[in-house]
Design a protein around this motif. Structure first.
Motif, PDB file in Angstrom:
ATOM      1  N   GLU A  28      83.059   3.432 -14.962  1.00  0.00           N
ATOM      2  CA  GLU A  28      81.598   3.424 -15.138  1.00  0.00           C
ATOM      3  C   GLU A  28      81.246   3.933 -16.539  1.00  0.00           C
ATOM      4  OE1 GLU A  28      79.648   5.548 -11.994  1.00  0.00           O
ATOM      5  OE2 GLU A  28      77.806   5.650 -13.170  1.00  0.00           O
ATOM      6  N   ARG A  29      81.978   4.976 -16.951  1.00  0.00           N
ATOM      7  CA  ARG A  29      81.704   5.521 -18.285  1.00  0.00           C
ATOM      8  C   ARG A  29      82.033   4.484 -19.368  1.00  0.00           C
ATOM      9  NH1 ARG A  29      84.875  10.785 -20.149  1.00  0.00           N
ATOM     10  NH2 ARG A  29      83.581  11.755 -18.572  1.00  0.00           N
ATOM     11  N   VAL A  30      83.131   3.767 -19.170  1.00  0.00           N
ATOM     12  CA  VAL A  30      83.530   2.761 -20.163  1.00  0.00           C
ATOM     13  C   VAL A  30      82.447   1.688 -20.283  1.00  0.00           C
ATOM     14  CG1 VAL A  30      85.165   0.891 -20.610  1.00  0.00           C
ATOM     15  CG2 VAL A  30      86.013   3.130 -19.925  1.00  0.00           C
ATOM     16  N   VAL A  31      81.898   1.271 -19.134  1.00  0.00           N
ATOM     17  CA  VAL A  31      80.903   0.182 -19.146  1.00  0.00           C
ATOM     18  C   VAL A  31      79.544   0.685 -19.634  1.00  0.00           C
ATOM     19  CG1 VAL A  31      79.667  -1.463 -17.709  1.00  0.00           C
ATOM     20  CG2 VAL A  31      82.099  -1.078 -17.341  1.00  0.00           C
ATOM     21  N   GLN A  32      79.126   1.852 -19.087  1.00  0.00           N
ATOM     22  CA  GLN A  32      77.782   2.343 -19.405  1.00  0.00           C
ATOM     23  C   GLN A  32      77.753   3.147 -20.707  1.00  0.00           C
ATOM     24  OE1 GLN A  32      75.369   1.417 -17.595  1.00  0.00           O
ATOM     25  NE2 GLN A  32      76.243   0.874 -15.620  1.00  0.00           N
ATOM     26  N   GLY A  33      78.825   3.957 -20.938  1.00  0.00           N
ATOM     27  CA  GLY A  33      78.811   4.870 -22.077  1.00  0.00           C
ATOM     28  C   GLY A  33      77.808   5.976 -21.873  1.00  0.00           C
ATOM     29  N   ASP A  34      77.884   7.020 -22.664  1.00  0.00           N
ATOM     30  CA  ASP A  34      76.869   8.074 -22.667  1.00  0.00           C
ATOM     31  C   ASP A  34      76.924   8.746 -24.032  1.00  0.00           C
ATOM     32  OD1 ASP A  34      78.948   9.990 -22.642  1.00  0.00           O
ATOM     33  OD2 ASP A  34      79.038   9.931 -20.469  1.00  0.00           O
ATOM     34  N   ALA A  35      76.079   9.764 -24.199  1.00  0.00           N
ATOM     35  CA  ALA A  35      75.974  10.380 -25.518  1.00  0.00           C
ATOM     36  C   ALA A  35      77.337  10.911 -25.998  1.00  0.00           C
ATOM     37  CB  ALA A  35      74.960  11.517 -25.462  1.00  0.00           C
ATOM     38  N   GLU A  36      78.099  11.505 -25.072  1.00  0.00           N
ATOM     39  CA  GLU A  36      79.377  12.106 -25.451  1.00  0.00           C
ATOM     40  C   GLU A  36      80.462  11.048 -25.612  1.00  0.00           C
ATOM     41  OE1 GLU A  36      79.934  15.596 -25.489  1.00  0.00           O
ATOM     42  OE2 GLU A  36      77.757  15.706 -25.427  1.00  0.00           O
ATOM     43  N   HIS A  37      80.320   9.964 -24.810  1.00  0.00           N
ATOM     44  CA  HIS A  37      81.393   8.981 -24.763  1.00  0.00           C
ATOM     45  C   HIS A  37      80.832   7.598 -25.060  1.00  0.00           C
ATOM     46  CE1 HIS A  37      82.397  12.300 -22.045  1.00  0.00           C
ATOM     47  NE2 HIS A  37      83.559  12.220 -22.641  1.00  0.00           N
ATOM     48  N   PRO A  38      80.828   7.188 -26.320  1.00  0.00           N
ATOM     49  CA  PRO A  38      80.267   5.885 -26.666  1.00  0.00           C
ATOM     50  C   PRO A  38      80.991   4.754 -25.937  1.00  0.00           C
ATOM     51  CG  PRO A  38      81.158   7.009 -28.595  1.00  0.00           C
ATOM     52  CD  PRO A  38      81.398   7.903 -27.435  1.00  0.00           C
ATOM     53  N   ARG A  39      80.256   3.692 -25.720  1.00  0.00           N
ATOM     54  CA  ARG A  39      80.847   2.554 -25.010  1.00  0.00           C
ATOM     55  C   ARG A  39      81.979   1.932 -25.807  1.00  0.00           C
ATOM     56  NH1 ARG A  39      75.490  -0.125 -22.732  1.00  0.00           N
ATOM     57  NH2 ARG A  39      74.833   0.226 -24.838  1.00  0.00           N
ATOM     58  N   ALA A  40      82.971   1.453 -25.070  1.00  0.00           N
ATOM     59  CA  ALA A  40      84.083   0.787 -25.740  1.00  0.00           C
ATOM     60  C   ALA A  40      83.672  -0.628 -26.101  1.00  0.00           C
ATOM     61  CB  ALA A  40      85.288   0.755 -24.818  1.00  0.00           C
ATOM     62  N   LYS A  41      84.033  -1.060 -27.305  1.00  0.00           N
ATOM     63  CA  LYS A  41      83.619  -2.389 -27.750  1.00  0.00           C
ATOM     64  C   LYS A  41      84.296  -3.488 -26.932  1.00  0.00           C
ATOM     65  CE  LYS A  41      82.871  -0.975 -32.518  1.00  0.00           C
ATOM     66  NZ  LYS A  41      83.501   0.348 -32.493  1.00  0.00           N
ATOM     67  N   GLY A  42      85.465  -3.196 -26.403  1.00  0.00           N
ATOM     68  CA  GLY A  42      86.250  -4.204 -25.709  1.00  0.00           C
ATOM     69  C   GLY A  42      85.575  -4.807 -24.499  1.00  0.00           C
ATOM     70  N   HIS A  43      84.552  -4.172 -23.963  1.00  0.00           N
ATOM     71  CA  HIS A  43      83.942  -4.660 -22.737  1.00  0.00           C
ATOM     72  C   HIS A  43      82.564  -5.276 -22.970  1.00  0.00           C
ATOM     73  CE1 HIS A  43      87.126  -3.327 -20.066  1.00  0.00           C
ATOM     74  NE2 HIS A  43      87.296  -2.418 -20.989  1.00  0.00           N
ATOM     75  N   LEU A  44      82.343  -5.729 -24.187  1.00  0.00           N
ATOM     76  CA  LEU A  44      81.064  -6.342 -24.533  1.00  0.00           C
ATOM     77  C   LEU A  44      80.779  -7.539 -23.629  1.00  0.00           C
ATOM     78  CD1 LEU A  44      78.662  -6.458 -26.487  1.00  0.00           C
ATOM     79  CD2 LEU A  44      80.019  -7.986 -27.920  1.00  0.00           C
ATOM     80  N   ALA A  45      81.794  -8.407 -23.435  1.00  0.00           N
ATOM     81  CA  ALA A  45      81.586  -9.625 -22.640  1.00  0.00           C
ATOM     82  C   ALA A  45      81.167  -9.263 -21.219  1.00  0.00           C
ATOM     83  CB  ALA A  45      82.875 -10.442 -22.619  1.00  0.00           C
ATOM     84  N   GLU A  46      81.816  -8.217 -20.672  1.00  0.00           N
ATOM     85  CA  GLU A  46      81.479  -7.802 -19.312  1.00  0.00           C
ATOM     86  C   GLU A  46      80.041  -7.295 -19.255  1.00  0.00           C
ATOM     87  OE1 GLU A  46      84.252  -5.000 -17.797  1.00  0.00           O
ATOM     88  OE2 GLU A  46      83.136  -4.703 -15.945  1.00  0.00           O
ATOM     89  N   ARG A  47      79.645  -6.542 -20.268  1.00  0.00           N
ATOM     90  CA  ARG A  47      78.279  -6.001 -20.267  1.00  0.00           C
ATOM     91  C   ARG A  47      77.257  -7.120 -20.354  1.00  0.00           C
ATOM     92  NH1 ARG A  47      80.012  -2.451 -24.081  1.00  0.00           N
ATOM     93  NH2 ARG A  47      78.484  -3.108 -25.627  1.00  0.00           N
ATOM     94  N   VAL A  48      77.540  -8.114 -21.210  1.00  0.00           N
ATOM     95  CA  VAL A  48      76.613  -9.249 -21.357  1.00  0.00           C
ATOM     96  C   VAL A  48      76.510  -9.988 -20.023  1.00  0.00           C
ATOM     97  CG1 VAL A  48      76.309 -11.489 -22.474  1.00  0.00           C
ATOM     98  CG2 VAL A  48      76.970  -9.508 -23.832  1.00  0.00           C
ATOM     99  N   ALA A  49      77.662 -10.210 -19.368  1.00  0.00           N
ATOM    100  CA  ALA A  49      77.647 -10.933 -18.087  1.00  0.00           C
ATOM    101  C   ALA A  49      76.854 -10.154 -17.043  1.00  0.00           C
ATOM    102  CB  ALA A  49      79.084 -11.150 -17.611  1.00  0.00           C
ATOM    103  N   MET A  50      77.044  -8.837 -17.007  1.00  0.00           N
ATOM    104  CA  MET A  50      76.340  -8.013 -16.012  1.00  0.00           C
ATOM    105  C   MET A  50      74.830  -8.023 -16.267  1.00  0.00           C
ATOM    106  SD  MET A  50      78.240  -6.891 -13.721  1.00  0.00           S
ATOM    107  CE  MET A  50      79.914  -7.400 -13.489  1.00  0.00           C
ATOM    108  N   ARG A  51      74.463  -7.992 -17.543  1.00  0.00           N
ATOM    109  CA  ARG A  51      73.037  -7.987 -17.869  1.00  0.00           C
ATOM    110  C   ARG A  51      72.395  -9.313 -17.455  1.00  0.00           C
ATOM    111  NH1 ARG A  51      72.717  -5.358 -23.371  1.00  0.00           N
ATOM    112  NH2 ARG A  51      73.545  -3.627 -22.225  1.00  0.00           N
ATOM    113  N   ALA A  52      73.115 -10.406 -17.713  1.00  0.00           N
ATOM    114  CA  ALA A  52      72.592 -11.724 -17.319  1.00  0.00           C
ATOM    115  C   ALA A  52      72.463 -11.801 -15.804  1.00  0.00           C
ATOM    116  CB  ALA A  52      73.529 -12.820 -17.830  1.00  0.00           C
ATOM    117  N   ALA A  53      73.474 -11.268 -15.089  1.00  0.00           N
ATOM    118  CA  ALA A  53      73.425 -11.302 -13.626  1.00  0.00           C
ATOM    119  C   ALA A  53      72.239 -10.497 -13.114  1.00  0.00           C
ATOM    120  CB  ALA A  53      74.732 -10.749 -13.058  1.00  0.00           C
ATOM    121  N   ARG A  54      71.987  -9.356 -13.759  1.00  0.00           N
ATOM    122  CA  ARG A  54      70.871  -8.515 -13.300  1.00  0.00           C
ATOM    123  C   ARG A  54      69.550  -9.263 -13.477  1.00  0.00           C
ATOM    124  NH1 ARG A  54      70.855  -2.883 -15.964  1.00  0.00           N
ATOM    125  NH2 ARG A  54      69.780  -3.956 -17.634  1.00  0.00           N
ATOM    126  N   THR A  55      69.386  -9.928 -14.618  1.00  0.00           N
ATOM    127  CA  THR A  55      68.147 -10.671 -14.864  1.00  0.00           C
ATOM    128  C   THR A  55      67.956 -11.749 -13.795  1.00  0.00           C
ATOM    129  OG1 THR A  55      68.561 -10.341 -17.200  1.00  0.00           O
ATOM    130  CG2 THR A  55      66.868 -11.942 -16.640  1.00  0.00           C
TER     131      THR A  55
END
Ligand code: SF4
Length: 525
Positions: free
Chosen positions: A395-422
């Protein structure tokens, strides 16, 4: 930290190595069997496990108090305490301490903490050679290799590989291996013993870690199987111990619990062949049981941040037994190097991303290096819920937080999840997308393009149906058909002729259970 590939990349290469898989399967299978047998001998294993968990939890909750207690006790016993916030500071402290002795060679007890901070490399840069004395660490060092297991760092090597390494490299580091060295374990051990003995007798400085630090007396404890640790801890004049701040146990009575849990979980033995303890220094009059000079370096290096995470902090309970590695189906196939971390296997997958953060693609890939089967939790002697922490870190890897920035490697997953949410947020959009998908379904490829290909490499892409559920429902409702009838409930079996319920189980008259509530829910509250 040297650049290592992400776990999926490294694992793909490792799983193609049949020799490695064979070595791992054989070694982990043997240790697994031994552990299971000795654990089954104890009727109170579950209670011991619970006690271990609770002692560690309580200690972590009051860590500040116990750390001060350790510091005071070590100083009172003649030792010196140093605090290291990170790897660089710890390496600097140790390097300066060795330089101050005037020595250029040190011997080492096997220690995960010193591997974590890259101490050997830091010492080498300062012109100081560190000699590993644990047999498996010696094999790794002579082979210019990396450890791949917490307890058996050379688990990926078989006997004939070890013989080649000894024959080729031992002479460069000290006494050479005999020319007629065979790959019999007794011969290999004898060659290592002769090689190391010279080193023990000539070294004035030793570096160790510690398995435990007993707060009430400031005593450091090392448990081991070979006796090399005992030699390092007793022969040299100066001892420097680098110890993670989570290694504290409050009292000797607490230590008793771990001295039962650790050997059974790690080597499948009832007790450790060697348990060495030392408190401060030995005074000029011979009183005390420590070396002539003792330095304790208390290492944070990400542990305080880990402690602040209420889910992830349970990783700090780890006593490095390696039982979780030996049962892990992912570790058994991929091996320790694939994790690109000093701590491999399930514990590495949760500890490393917490100590180092998840911004690096390798560290971000580690929480996914698991099938979440839960075998690691079952065997962990301090009941660390590794699957829970893995999911938390994903969850931290996907969401990130102030202490733990998001990993760039999961950009595609984040884009897909955002599209699914919409889509899922809007029935109108969802319906339109479904109809578009159905209309074009004959054109759909069997595999996804781009980053999605990684998903369909191992899965079939589901086919779109002829009609969406919503459209099907609307059509049937318009035709007045409604939902199809529910399948009939299976008939309850009736006693065969001549059979009656057993007298003891027959409900008393008037007690006949009913599926109909006798009162409305509100009345039954
Ligand atoms: S997580 Fe548990 S099983 Fe794994 S090494 Fe640590 S204590 Fe042992």
């Amino acid at each position: 930290m040297p650049a290592f590939p992400t776990f999926p990349k490294a694992a793909r290469e490792a799983t193609g190595n049949a020799q490695l898989r064979h070595n791992l399967r054989k070694a982990t299978g043997t240790i697994r069997g031994k552990r299971a047998a000795v654990v089954a001998e104890l009727d109170d294993w579950a209670e011991l496990r619970r006690a271990g968990k609770q002692i560690k939890e309580r200690t972590l909750r009051h860590l500040d108090t116990y750390l001060e207690q350790v510091e005071a006790a070590v100083i009172a016993a003649g030792g010196t305490v140093h605090w290291a916030a990170d790897a660089a500071e710890a390496n600097r402290i140790v390097t300066d301490l060795v330089r101050a002795t005037g020595e250029r060679d040190v011997i080492k007890v096997k220690s995960m903490a010193t591997q974590e901070i890259g101490l050997n490399e830091a010492l080498a840069e300062a012109g100081i050679t560190a000699y590993e004395t644990d047999l498996a660490e010696l094999i790794v060092q002579l082979g210019d290799d990396r450890p791949s297991h917490i307890l058996v760092p050379a688990i990926h090597r078989n006997r004939s590989e070890v013989r080649e390494i000894f024959r080729d490299r031992m002479g460069e580091w000290g006494r050479p291996a005999p020319d007629d060295l065979t790959d019999e374990p007794a011969d290999l051990a004898a060659a290592a013993r002769r090689h190391l003995r010279e080193r023990f007798l000539s070294s004035k400085v030793a570096i160790s870690g510690a398995n435990f630090l007993v707060a009430e007396t400031g005593t450091a404890v090392v448990v081991e199987s070979e006796g090399n640790g005992r030699m390092c801890l007793t022969l040299p004049e100066t001892l420097i111990s680098v110890v993670g701040i989570e290694k504290i146990v409050p009292t000797w009575a607490d230590l008793e619990v771990f001295l039962q849990l650790l050997p059974r979980s790690s080597t499948g033995e009832r007790m450790n062949p060697y348990t060495s303890t030392w408190t401060g220094t030995t005074a000029a009059d011979g009183a005390g049981d420590g070396p002539g000079t003792f330095h304790l370096v208390l290492l944070d290096n990400g542990r305080t941040d880990t402690l602040a995470d209420t889910v992830g902090r349970q990783a700090l309970r780890c006593i490095r037994c390696s039982a979780c590695l030996n049962v892990c189906p992912v570790y058994e196939r991929a091996g320790g190097h694939a994790y690109g971390s000093v701590y491999p296997g399930p514990i590495g997958a949760i500890l490393t991303p917490q100590l180092r953060g998840t911004a690096d693609p390798l560290d971000a890939s580690l929480p996914y290096a698991s099938s979440l089967c839960g075998a690691c939790y079952e065997v962990c002697p301090v009941a660390i819920d590794i699957p829970e922490v893995l999911v938390h870190l994903r969850e931290r890897v996907v969401q990130g937080d102030a202490e733990h920035p998001r990993a760039k490697g999961h950009l595609a997953e984040r884009v897909a999840m955002r599209a699914a949410r919409t889509l899922l947020d809007s029935p109108r959009l969802l319906g339109a997308a479904q109809r578009a998908g159905i209309a074009t379904r004959r054109l759909h490829p069997g595999r996804l393009p781009g980053p999605g290909a990684a998903w369909t490499d191992t899965r079939d892409l589901p086919q779109f149906p002829d009609e969406s559920f919503r459209d099907w429902w609307a059509r049937r409702s318009a035709a007045g058909e409604g939902a199809p009838a529910a399948p009939a409930a299976p008939a309850r079996p009736t006693p065969e002729a001549g059979q009656t319920p057993e007298a003891g189980n027959a409900p008393a008259s008037g007690d006949t259970p009913s599926t109909t509530p006798t009162s409305a829910p509100e009345e039954r509250k």
